[in-house]
Scaffold this motif. Structure first.
Motif, mmCIF file in Angstrom:
data_model
loop_
_atom_site.group_PDB
_atom_site.id
_atom_site.type_symbol
_atom_site.label_atom_id
_atom_site.label_comp_id
_atom_site.label_asym_id
_atom_site.label_seq_id
_atom_site.Cartn_x
_atom_site.Cartn_y
_atom_site.Cartn_z
ATOM 1 N N THR A 37 6.417 -0.946 -0.472
ATOM 2 C CA THR A 37 6.869 -1.054 0.916
ATOM 3 C C THR A 37 7.197 0.292 1.539
ATOM 4 O O THR A 37 7.530 0.359 2.720
ATOM 5 C CB THR A 37 8.112 -1.956 0.996
ATOM 6 N N ARG A 38 7.110 1.361 0.738
ATOM 7 C CA ARG A 38 7.317 2.712 1.262
ATOM 8 C C ARG A 38 6.326 3.657 0.587
ATOM 9 O O ARG A 38 5.521 3.246 -0.239
ATOM 10 C CB ARG A 38 8.768 3.174 1.060
ATOM 11 N N ALA A 39 6.410 4.922 0.935
ATOM 12 C CA ALA A 39 5.459 5.921 0.449
ATOM 13 C C ALA A 39 5.365 5.931 -1.073
ATOM 14 O O ALA A 39 6.372 5.829 -1.771
ATOM 15 C CB ALA A 39 5.866 7.308 0.945
ATOM 16 N N ILE A 40 4.143 6.055 -1.571
ATOM 17 C CA ILE A 40 3.889 6.168 -3.006
ATOM 18 C C ILE A 40 3.715 7.642 -3.325
ATOM 19 O O ILE A 40 2.890 8.321 -2.715
ATOM 20 C CB ILE A 40 2.642 5.356 -3.403
ATOM 21 N N ARG A 41 4.476 8.159 -4.286
ATOM 22 C CA ARG A 41 4.524 9.591 -4.515
ATOM 23 C C ARG A 41 3.847 10.051 -5.796
ATOM 24 O O ARG A 41 3.608 11.247 -5.964
ATOM 25 C CB ARG A 41 5.993 10.062 -4.522
ATOM 26 N N SER A 42 3.564 9.128 -6.723
ATOM 27 C CA SER A 42 3.013 9.564 -8.007
ATOM 28 C C SER A 42 2.227 8.434 -8.651
ATOM 29 O O SER A 42 2.559 7.254 -8.474
ATOM 30 C CB SER A 42 4.141 10.035 -8.934
ATOM 31 N N LEU A 43 1.174 8.805 -9.415
ATOM 32 C CA LEU A 43 0.316 7.849 -10.099
ATOM 33 C C LEU A 43 0.006 8.348 -11.506
ATOM 34 O O LEU A 43 -0.003 9.555 -11.765
ATOM 35 C CB LEU A 43 -1.019 7.691 -9.366
ATOM 36 N N CYS A 44 -0.288 7.408 -12.416
ATOM 37 C CA CYS A 44 -0.849 7.772 -13.716
ATOM 38 C C CYS A 44 -1.613 6.574 -14.281
ATOM 39 O O CYS A 44 -1.303 5.423 -13.970
ATOM 40 C CB CYS A 44 0.231 8.249 -14.695
ATOM 41 N N LEU A 45 -2.613 6.873 -15.083
ATOM 42 C CA LEU A 45 -3.400 5.851 -15.755
ATOM 43 C C LEU A 45 -2.938 5.724 -17.193
ATOM 44 O O LEU A 45 -2.589 6.728 -17.838
ATOM 45 C CB LEU A 45 -4.883 6.224 -15.725
ATOM 46 N N THR A 46 -2.934 4.499 -17.717
ATOM 47 C CA THR A 46 -2.658 4.331 -19.140
ATOM 48 C C THR A 46 -3.814 4.944 -19.935
ATOM 49 O O THR A 46 -4.932 5.077 -19.415
ATOM 50 C CB THR A 46 -2.507 2.847 -19.499
ATOM 51 N N PRO A 47 -3.571 5.349 -21.196
ATOM 52 C CA PRO A 47 -4.633 6.005 -21.976
ATOM 53 C C PRO A 47 -5.928 5.200 -22.069
ATOM 54 O O PRO A 47 -7.015 5.782 -22.076
ATOM 55 C CB PRO A 47 -3.978 6.195 -23.342
ATOM 56 N N ASP A 48 -5.830 3.874 -22.131
ATOM 57 C CA ASP A 48 -7.046 3.052 -22.199
ATOM 58 C C ASP A 48 -7.584 2.694 -20.812
ATOM 59 O O ASP A 48 -8.587 1.973 -20.686
ATOM 60 C CB ASP A 48 -6.809 1.787 -23.013
ATOM 61 N N GLU A 49 -6.909 3.185 -19.767
ATOM 62 C CA GLU A 49 -7.303 2.968 -18.373
ATOM 63 C C GLU A 49 -7.377 1.489 -17.989
ATOM 64 O O GLU A 49 -8.086 1.105 -17.068
ATOM 65 C CB GLU A 49 -8.629 3.680 -18.055
ATOM 66 N N SER A 50 -6.608 0.666 -18.693
ATOM 67 C CA SER A 50 -6.541 -0.746 -18.328
ATOM 68 C C SER A 50 -5.564 -0.983 -17.180
ATOM 69 O O SER A 50 -5.674 -1.980 -16.455
ATOM 70 C CB SER A 50 -6.125 -1.594 -19.531
ATOM 71 N N HIS A 51 -4.602 -0.062 -17.018
ATOM 72 C CA HIS A 51 -3.582 -0.223 -15.989
ATOM 73 C C HIS A 51 -3.343 1.101 -15.262
ATOM 74 O O HIS A 51 -3.504 2.187 -15.835
ATOM 75 C CB HIS A 51 -2.268 -0.717 -16.590
ATOM 76 N N LEU A 52 -2.943 0.976 -14.019
ATOM 77 C CA LEU A 52 -2.506 2.094 -13.193
ATOM 78 C C LEU A 52 -1.017 1.916 -12.932
ATOM 79 O O LEU A 52 -0.560 0.795 -12.681
ATOM 80 C CB LEU A 52 -3.279 2.109 -11.881
ATOM 81 N N VAL A 53 -0.258 3.004 -12.989
ATOM 82 C CA VAL A 53 1.183 2.950 -12.778
ATOM 83 C C VAL A 53 1.524 3.816 -11.564
ATOM 84 O O VAL A 53 1.011 4.937 -11.424
ATOM 85 C CB VAL A 53 1.959 3.448 -14.015
ATOM 86 N N SER A 54 2.373 3.305 -10.689
ATOM 87 C CA SER A 54 2.725 4.018 -9.462
ATOM 88 C C SER A 54 4.236 4.075 -9.274
ATOM 89 O O SER A 54 4.961 3.172 -9.685
ATOM 90 C CB SER A 54 2.078 3.340 -8.246
ATOM 91 N N ALA A 55 4.695 5.155 -8.644
ATOM 92 C CA ALA A 55 6.115 5.334 -8.324
ATOM 93 C C ALA A 55 6.258 5.553 -6.827
ATOM 94 O O ALA A 55 5.498 6.318 -6.223
ATOM 95 C CB ALA A 55 6.694 6.520 -9.085
ATOM 96 N N SER A 56 7.260 4.885 -6.228
ATOM 97 C CA SER A 56 7.350 4.838 -4.772
ATOM 98 C C SER A 56 8.753 5.158 -4.271
ATOM 99 O O SER A 56 9.748 5.018 -4.988
ATOM 100 C CB SER A 56 6.938 3.443 -4.284
ATOM 101 N N MET A 57 8.790 5.533 -3.006
ATOM 102 C CA MET A 57 10.066 5.733 -2.331
ATOM 103 C C MET A 57 10.788 4.412 -2.080
ATOM 104 O O MET A 57 11.924 4.417 -1.590
ATOM 105 C CB MET A 57 9.828 6.453 -1.000
ATOM 106 N N ASP A 58 10.167 3.290 -2.403
ATOM 107 C CA ASP A 58 10.864 2.002 -2.301
ATOM 108 C C ASP A 58 11.696 1.712 -3.551
ATOM 109 O O ASP A 58 12.131 0.585 -3.771
ATOM 110 C CB ASP A 58 9.903 0.852 -2.007
ATOM 111 N N CYS A 59 11.908 2.748 -4.372
ATOM 112 C CA CYS A 59 12.773 2.688 -5.562
ATOM 113 C C CYS A 59 12.143 1.905 -6.708
ATOM 114 O O CYS A 59 12.867 1.441 -7.596
ATOM 115 C CB CYS A 59 14.139 2.081 -5.239
ATOM 116 N N SER A 60 10.834 1.765 -6.716
ATOM 117 C CA SER A 60 10.221 0.958 -7.761
ATOM 118 C C SER A 60 9.013 1.626 -8.387
ATOM 119 O O SER A 60 8.327 2.449 -7.766
ATOM 120 C CB SER A 60 9.806 -0.414 -7.203
#
Length: 390
Positions: free
Chosen positions: A291-314
């Motif tokens: 619901t707010r700006a996303i500031r960072s991303l990373c892929l899991t080593p097997d690239e099955s999942h993407l992980v994101s960090a946001s200014m919405d505290c999540s």
């Protein structure tokens, strides 16, 4: 009429505030609060205070979201920094965490939160960006003074003199072959550095980005991408030739990462979305959920999942087979700007404005998702049986 001394004091205070707003001194500005029933105000001297209508209290402390019952809790919360954490890294062999902060320090931690040695002082300069060398022996950090500083990880000491830049550094990346460091700055430029001598190896690249928020080499190192305030993603040859502009985001591009085979680029933005692109610049999917700006991303080593960090505290986890978020968000008490996945793929670390690092078990997060799915399936079957009996 006010006495002369009073008028003078008022004039002096006004001049101090005006001067502060036009200098290095930071004056708070009201932002968005995620806690319903709370208001953000600014005092006459520029300090934030918060009115909580739920508790009928006023406080200097920013109200934090309460963790919903049953939500996943972190494996540990690491405390030690005193200001915003701007960057995180994880070492391949030891899985130790490096954190860089606006408190002018870099710190090293074990996964369980134990500090390894004392904080490393960044010459009194707030750290905005950090990247570890491919051989894991060094890291370099960029600061608001425009300088880059190289560190020996084993020794915990700075190597040589700072590298002189001209504008605040907002992002960094190290080429996969270890020969070049790329930095993105507030003055719309990308600079490329020889890490062995701390000198620029080519003329700076003038971009259209305004502030350059993101720079990232491809896995093969033959290209790199950049993004910034112009909402554009630029793809460059390793020699600095512009190959392509990718348009699609509606606000500032904040972070970029490549798939291992370099067939896809993932980007995040102030427009609250993550986008997946083909190497030809075609938009393949728009991930929505934050619901707010996303500031960072990373892929899991097997690239099955993407992980994101946001200014919405999540922190959110995305299944790349379905392109959908999985499970409930992993919640912090404040805005987030950094997230990493451990090399073994077992843990996530996230950090931001509360100066704390949260370490999460990816396995626990995915198991929680499975448990919720099983409960939902059982409930659906029960509803079906009850309906059939009517």
């Amino acid at each position: 009429m006010a006495p002369t001394s009073t008028r003078g004091a008022i004039r002096l205070a006004r001049n101090v505030l005006l001067g502060a707003r036009n200098s290095w001194l930071s004056i708070d500005e009201p932002g968005q609060l995620l806690v319903p029933g709370c208001e953000w105000h600014i005092s006459p001297l520029g300090r934030s205070y918060f009115v909580n209508h739920n508790t009928k209290t006023t406080s200097w402390r920013k109200p934090a979201l309460e963790r919903p019952p049953g939500s996943l809790t972190p494996e540990c919360i690491i405390e030690g920094h005193s200001k915003n954490i701007r960057s995180l890294a994880c070492l391949d062999t030891s899985c130790d965490i490096l954190s860089a902060s606006e408190d002018c320090s870099i710190r090293r931690w074990k996964r369980d939160g134990k500090s390894i040695g004392g904080p490393w002082d960044n010459a009194g300069e707030a750290v905005r960006a950090m990247v570890v060398s491919p051989n894991q022996a060094m890291f370099v950090c960029g600061s608001m003074d425009g300088k880059l500083r190289l560190w020996d990880i084993a020794e915990g000491s700075m190597v040589g003199d700072p590298w002189e830049g001209d504008a605040a550094v907002w992002c960094l990346d190290w080429s996969p072959d270890g020969q070049v460091i790329a930095s993105g700055s507030e003055d719309s430029t990308i600079r490329r550095w020889n890490p062995n001598i701390g000198r620029q190896i080519a003329p700076e690249i003038k971009t259209s980005h305004g502030r350059v928020h993101a720079v990232k080499y491809s896995s093969q190192g033959d290209k790199f991408t950049s993004g910034g305030e112009d909402k554009m993603i630029c793809v460059w040859s390793k020699d600095g030739k512009l190959l392509m502009n990718i348009k699609g985001h509606e606000e500032t591009v904040t972070f970029l990462t490549w798939s291992k085979d370099d067939s896809h680029i993932f980007s995040s933005s102030f427009d609250n979305t993550i986008r997946k692109w083909s190497i030809d610049g075609e938009e393949l999917f728009v991930f929505r959920g934050h619901t707010r700006a996303i500031r960072s991303l990373c892929l899991t080593p097997d690239e099955s999942h993407l992980v994101s960090a946001s200014m919405d505290c999540s922190v959110r986890i995305w299944d790349l087979k379905t392109n959908q978020p999985v499970g409930d968000p992993l919640l912090h008490a404040n805005e987030l700007v950094a997230v990493i996945i451990f090399p073994d793929g077992k843990y996530i670390a996230s950090a931001g404005f509360d100066a704390k690092i949260y370490v999460w078990s990816l396995d626990a997060a995915l198991k929680q998702i499975v448990s919720v799915s099983i409960c939902y399936q059982r409930l659906s079957k029960l509803v079906f049986v009850v309906s059939a009996c009517r």
